[in-house]
Design a protein around this motif. Structure first.
Motif, PDB file in Angstrom:
ATOM      1  N   GLY A 161       0.845  -1.195   0.000  1.00 50.60           N
ATOM      2  CA  GLY A 161       0.000   0.000   0.000  1.00 50.60           C
ATOM      3  C   GLY A 161       0.876   1.237   0.000  1.00 50.60           C
ATOM      4  N   TYR A 162       0.536   2.197   0.871  1.00 49.20           N
ATOM      5  CA  TYR A 162       1.212   3.492   0.821  1.00 49.20           C
ATOM      6  C   TYR A 162       1.372   4.053   2.235  1.00 49.20           C
ATOM      7  CZ  TYR A 162      -0.450   2.767  -3.884  1.00 49.20           C
ATOM      8  OH  TYR A 162      -0.717   2.191  -5.103  1.00 49.20           O
ATOM      9  N   ASN A 163       2.555   4.580   2.512  1.00 46.44           N
ATOM     10  CA  ASN A 163       2.819   5.303   3.749  1.00 46.44           C
ATOM     11  C   ASN A 163       2.677   6.801   3.490  1.00 46.44           C
ATOM     12  OD1 ASN A 163       3.317   3.074   5.329  1.00 46.44           O
ATOM     13  ND2 ASN A 163       5.545   3.198   5.146  1.00 46.44           N
ATOM     14  N   ILE A 164       2.003   7.477   4.402  1.00 45.78           N
ATOM     15  CA  ILE A 164       1.799   8.922   4.291  1.00 45.78           C
ATOM     16  C   ILE A 164       2.532   9.611   5.444  1.00 45.78           C
ATOM     17  CG2 ILE A 164       0.090  10.780   4.233  1.00 45.78           C
ATOM     18  CD1 ILE A 164      -1.935   8.648   3.308  1.00 45.78           C
ATOM     19  N   TYR A 165       3.265  10.658   5.115  1.00 47.10           N
ATOM     20  CA  TYR A 165       4.025  11.416   6.109  1.00 47.10           C
ATOM     21  C   TYR A 165       3.740  12.912   5.918  1.00 47.10           C
ATOM     22  CZ  TYR A 165       6.849   7.117   6.016  1.00 47.10           C
ATOM     23  OH  TYR A 165       7.273   5.807   6.036  1.00 47.10           O
ATOM     24  N   ILE A 166       4.034  13.680   6.957  1.00 47.56           N
ATOM     25  CA  ILE A 166       4.072  15.136   6.823  1.00 47.56           C
ATOM     26  C   ILE A 166       5.434  15.619   7.309  1.00 47.56           C
ATOM     27  CG2 ILE A 166       1.611  15.661   6.904  1.00 47.56           C
ATOM     28  CD1 ILE A 166       1.823  16.120   9.866  1.00 47.56           C
ATOM     29  N   GLU A 167       5.974  16.587   6.583  1.00 47.08           N
ATOM     30  CA  GLU A 167       7.262  17.162   6.934  1.00 47.08           C
ATOM     31  C   GLU A 167       7.073  18.644   7.222  1.00 47.08           C
ATOM     32  OE1 GLU A 167       9.934  16.375   3.759  1.00 47.08           O
ATOM     33  OE2 GLU A 167      10.140  14.236   4.230  1.00 47.08           O
ATOM     34  N   ASN A 168       7.686  19.074   8.314  1.00 48.25           N
ATOM     35  CA  ASN A 168       7.625  20.487   8.700  1.00 48.25           C
ATOM     36  C   ASN A 168       8.992  20.867   9.227  1.00 48.25           C
ATOM     37  OD1 ASN A 168       6.602  23.036   9.214  1.00 48.25           O
ATOM     38  ND2 ASN A 168       5.853  22.483  11.247  1.00 48.25           N
ATOM     39  N   ASN A 169       9.669  21.725   8.487  1.00 45.43           N
ATOM     40  CA  ASN A 169      11.063  22.054   8.776  1.00 45.43           C
ATOM     41  C   ASN A 169      11.887  20.770   8.701  1.00 45.43           C
ATOM     42  OD1 ASN A 169      10.403  24.786   9.143  1.00 45.43           O
ATOM     43  ND2 ASN A 169       9.799  24.408  11.266  1.00 45.43           N
ATOM     44  N   ASP A 170      12.538  20.373   9.790  1.00 50.00           N
ATOM     45  CA  ASP A 170      13.361  19.163   9.761  1.00 50.00           C
ATOM     46  C   ASP A 170      12.657  17.965  10.381  1.00 50.00           C
ATOM     47  OD1 ASP A 170      15.465  20.517   8.554  1.00 50.00           O
ATOM     48  OD2 ASP A 170      16.294  21.159  10.482  1.00 50.00           O
ATOM     49  N   ASN A 171      11.388  18.102  10.711  1.00 45.20           N
ATOM     50  CA  ASN A 171      10.659  17.022  11.373  1.00 45.20           C
ATOM     51  C   ASN A 171       9.804  16.248  10.365  1.00 45.20           C
ATOM     52  OD1 ASN A 171      11.638  17.778  13.953  1.00 45.20           O
ATOM     53  ND2 ASN A 171      10.070  19.370  14.081  1.00 45.20           N
ATOM     54  N   THR A 172       9.861  14.926  10.472  1.00 41.07           N
ATOM     55  CA  THR A 172       9.034  14.043   9.638  1.00 41.07           C
ATOM     56  C   THR A 172       8.132  13.230  10.551  1.00 41.07           C
ATOM     57  OG1 THR A 172      10.720  13.872   7.914  1.00 41.07           O
ATOM     58  CG2 THR A 172       9.012  12.185   7.940  1.00 41.07           C
ATOM     59  N   GLU A 173       6.835  13.255  10.280  1.00 41.90           N
ATOM     60  CA  GLU A 173       5.855  12.551  11.112  1.00 41.90           C
ATOM     61  C   GLU A 173       5.088  11.540  10.261  1.00 41.90           C
ATOM     62  OE1 GLU A 173       1.676  13.460  13.521  1.00 41.90           O
ATOM     63  OE2 GLU A 173       3.021  15.108  12.955  1.00 41.90           O
ATOM     64  N   PHE A 174       5.074  10.281  10.714  1.00 40.41           N
ATOM     65  CA  PHE A 174       4.280   9.259  10.032  1.00 40.41           C
ATOM     66  C   PHE A 174       2.807   9.493  10.346  1.00 40.41           C
ATOM     67  CE2 PHE A 174       2.107   5.112  10.347  1.00 40.41           C
ATOM     68  CZ  PHE A 174       2.190   4.714   9.020  1.00 40.41           C
ATOM     69  N   VAL A 175       1.975   9.474   9.305  1.00 41.17           N
ATOM     70  CA  VAL A 175       0.548   9.727   9.482  1.00 41.17           C
ATOM     71  C   VAL A 175      -0.256   8.440   9.428  1.00 41.17           C
ATOM     72  CG1 VAL A 175      -1.476  10.905   8.550  1.00 41.17           C
ATOM     73  CG2 VAL A 175       0.753  12.045   8.524  1.00 41.17           C
TER      74      VAL A 175
END
Length: 307
Positions: A161-175
């Protein structure tokens, strides 16, 4: 030392000449003869022209492991010079990336979508049947083999399937992980952040695809005071804060209820105070800090205590 092989059957291959008793009798015959011949457990020296090659288990024809093949799925086999496998197995190879990432706004939600990848070969029943067909004369054996192979893949890899992430500045968060080629989430979570999608397996991250990404930008908040910017009250009067001093809009939608509104009161020396004291002559500043969907706004008003 000896090499032993046994033929158990009739003298010619013909539909009228075949055993009805399965294939275990030749095993018993082999064991009986072997017990009288093989006395020692002797290791033979490998002859010249034979090479040991690491291959991936359950590949047919034999294939080389990919850089992401787990160690317990790699075995060594012997090949005559010139017959070594050259093709790399795609079972654990890096997945292809999805494409055409889109983000659309729907009220307080964002709808993320992308074009899906093709079904990986080892999850494609038609491909498995075609690839392993020549190994079996009996379709039941073939189907059982493929079922076991798919179970093995599932236990190691999980669903694709698919992994979704959000990136903000240097931070990556798994959604989230999803089997679908779309995902709906709250606008506040994704606002003004980079959305990243990778093809992936649920249990095996090593061979995730390259990322596709886009920055989801939203318009500025429209925050307004529902009261005047300044208020004057006489000393020793009672100051009452209006019930709804601030309204918040985004794209002409009233989002006041969903917004976070923090009120801070400052005296003339910019010290924070818990409340407005009307017993002394003073001018207070009330600052409303508003946050919604990753967006921020600030409103201020003055309260003058006079004689």
């Amino acid at each position: 030392q000896y090499a032993l092989s046994v033929w158990y059957g009739y003298e010619r291959i013909d539909p009228e000449y075949f055993t009805r008793f399965g294939n275990r009798r030749h095993t018993h015959l082999y064991q009986t003869i072997g017990q009288g011949i093989f006395q020692d457990n002797v290791s033979f020296s490998r002859p010249s022209g034979v090479n040991s090659v690491s291959i991936e288990k359950n590949t047919f024809p034999a294939q080389l492991p990919s850089p992401y093949t787990p160690d317990d799925m790699i075995v060594s086999e012997l090949f005559k010079d010139g017959t070594e496998p050259v093709e790399v197995s795609q079972r654990f190879a890096q997945l292809p990336a999805p494409s055409n990432l889109k983000v659309e706004t729907s009220g307080n939600q964002v709808q993320i979508s992308w074009d899906p990848i093709s079904t990986p070969n080892y999850y494609d029943n038609d491909w498995l049947m075609s690839n392993y067909q020549s190994l079996f004369r009996n379709n039941n054996y073939l189907e059982n083999f493929i079922a076991e192979l798919r179970d093995k893949n599932s236990s190691i890899l999980g669903n694709y399937g698919y992994n979704i992430y959000i990136e903000n500045n240097d931070n990556t968060e798994f959604v989230a992980f999803t089997r679908e080629n779309q995902y709906t989430g709250s606008r506040a979570k994704f606002a003004n952040k980079t959305i990243v999608v990778r093809s992936a397996y649920a249990k095996f991250d090593d061979n995730m695809s390259e990322a596709i990404q886009t920055k989801y930008e939203t318009e500025e908040l429209d925050a307004i005071l529902n009261i005047s910017n300044e208020e004057t009250i006489t000393i020793d009067s009672i100051y009452e804060e209006p019930t709804n001093p601030v309204s918040v809009f985004l794209d002409n939608n009233d989002v006041t209820e969903e917004a976070t509104i923090t009120k801070t009161i400052y005296d003339e020396e910019e010290n924070t105070v818990p409340e407005i004291d009307t017993t002394e002559l003073q001018t207070y500043t009330i600052r409303y800090q508003i946050e919604y969907s990753g967006l921020q706004a600030t409103l201020t008003r003055k309260v003058h205590i006079v004689e």
